[in-house]
Design a protein around this motif. Sequence first.
Motif: not given
Length: 182
Positions: A65-89
Amino acid sequence: MNLLGIVAVSGKPGLWKALAQNKTGYILESLDVLKTKMVANISTAKIAALNEITLFGEDEDIKLVDVFERMKNSASVPDAKADGKKLRDFFREVAPDHDEEKVYASDMKKVLNWYSIIKDLPLFTEADPTTAVAEEPAPAEEPAVVEEPAKPAAKKAPAKPAKEADAEKAPAKAKKPAAKKA
C-alpha cells in the motif's frame, strides 16, 4: 487507498475482488471489464490480499500500500514491460530501502501490473476504512439513560386434547403374531 477485499490468485492473471465465501472457497470477480466470476478453492488456490502483501526490505518489510501511494505521487510510472534496469531505478525511487537481492524483476513487473489495474478504480482514491476509523475523534459522550424494554410474557404452548396427550405418554403396543399350537 482502500484495498480491502482485493486479492491476487496464484495461477490467475490480474486482480480479483472477493465477493463472498462458501464452504469450498471464495467467490471472486475480476477487476477487468469482463467482470468474470469464479470460485477459488481454498485447498488448491493460493489467495493473497493486497492490503497484506509486503516487499522485502533491507531492515523491515515494505507494505505494498505504501509503495502504491508513492507510485501515485511519482512523476512517471514505467510500463511493466520495460527492461529490468528501468524497473530497478523506478523501485529505488518508490521503495528506496527494498532488498535488491530478494525483489526480482518479475516481482516489480507484477506490482506495476497491479498498479495499472487499480489506479483508475474508485477504491484507489478511497480512504482505508481501518485507518479512517482510528483517525476519527471520539465524540463527547454524555451519560445516557437506558431504559430496559419490558420483557414479553412467556407464552405457554396450547394444551393438547386429552386423547393426544394420553397417546403420547403411553408407549405403543406392538402386536405379536399368535403362536401356533402343534
